[in-house]
Design a protein around this motif. Structure first.
Motif, PDB file in Angstrom:
ATOM      1  N   LYS A   1       2.235  10.858   3.092  1.00 20.52           N
ATOM      2  CA  LYS A   1       3.381  10.596   3.968  1.00 20.52           C
ATOM      3  C   LYS A   1       4.612  10.157   3.185  1.00 20.52           C
ATOM      4  O   LYS A   1       5.623   9.777   3.790  1.00 20.52           O
ATOM      5  CB  LYS A   1       3.022   9.528   4.997  1.00 20.52           C
ATOM      6  CG  LYS A   1       1.925   9.957   5.962  1.00 20.52           C
ATOM      7  CD  LYS A   1       1.655   8.883   6.999  1.00 20.52           C
ATOM      8  CE  LYS A   1       0.608   9.344   8.001  1.00 20.52           C
ATOM      9  NZ  LYS A   1       0.317   8.300   9.007  1.00 20.52           N
TER      10      LYS A   1
ATOM     11  N   ASP B   1       0.941   5.644   0.929  1.00 25.48           N
ATOM     12  CA  ASP B   1       0.325   6.837   1.490  1.00 25.48           C
ATOM     13  C   ASP B   1       1.069   8.026   0.896  1.00 25.48           C
ATOM     14  O   ASP B   1       2.161   8.378   1.360  1.00 25.48           O
ATOM     15  CB  ASP B   1       0.422   6.820   3.022  1.00 25.48           C
ATOM     16  CG  ASP B   1      -0.319   7.977   3.659  1.00 25.48           C
ATOM     17  OD1 ASP B   1      -0.544   8.995   2.981  1.00 25.48           O
ATOM     18  OD2 ASP B   1      -0.657   7.871   4.843  1.00 25.48           O
TER      19      ASP B   1
ATOM     20  N   SER C   1       0.851  -1.183   0.000  1.00 33.88           N
ATOM     21  CA  SER C   1       0.000   0.000   0.000  1.00 33.88           C
ATOM     22  C   SER C   1       0.885   1.231   0.000  1.00 33.88           C
ATOM     23  O   SER C   1       2.084   1.143   0.287  1.00 33.88           O
ATOM     24  CB  SER C   1      -0.941   0.000   1.209  1.00 33.88           C
ATOM     25  OG  SER C   1      -0.209   0.020   2.414  1.00 33.88           O
TER      26      SER C   1
END
Length: 115
Positions: A75, A72, A70
């Motif tokens: 971030k 982000d 995954s």
């Protein structure tokens, strides 16, 4: 200067879980496909999982159904959730960033699966 810094490796018992993280800096993270590779016994790099800029994920056959990649983008981080770990998952895991013009690697993190 682009940097990829992995964390989260360590020692885990068979059947256990670990979550790796790779934090990127010095690049526009959202423009890069991110991937995790691992070192084979012959010291080659084998693809573990890849996630594209649209978050489409693909996996190597040995980890299908056990690992999840995954990202982000807020971030600048890509993750690898590793479940049902087996002793043959033991090796160094490295983060990769690629935008078809540039190819960057992290230093790697050791994962050891042993009782």
């Amino acid at each position: 200067q682009v940097q990829l810094v992995e964390s989260g490796g360590g020692l885990v018992q068979p059947g256990g879980s670990l979550k790796l993280a790779c934090v990127a800096s010095g690049m526009i993270f959202g423009d890069y496909a991110m991937a995790w590779y691992r070192q084979t016994p012959g010291h080659q790099r084998a693809l573990v999982a890849r996630i594209g800029t649209s978050s489409h994920a693909t996996y190597g056959d040995p980890v299908m159904g056990r690992f999840t990649i995954s990202r982000d983008n807020a971030k600048d981080t890509v993750y690898l959730q590793m479940n049902s770990l087996r002793p043959d998952d033991t090796t160094i895991y490295s983060c990769n960033a690629n935008d078809w013009k540039n190819d960057y690697w992290g230093q790697g993190t050791q994962v050891t699966v042993s009782s």
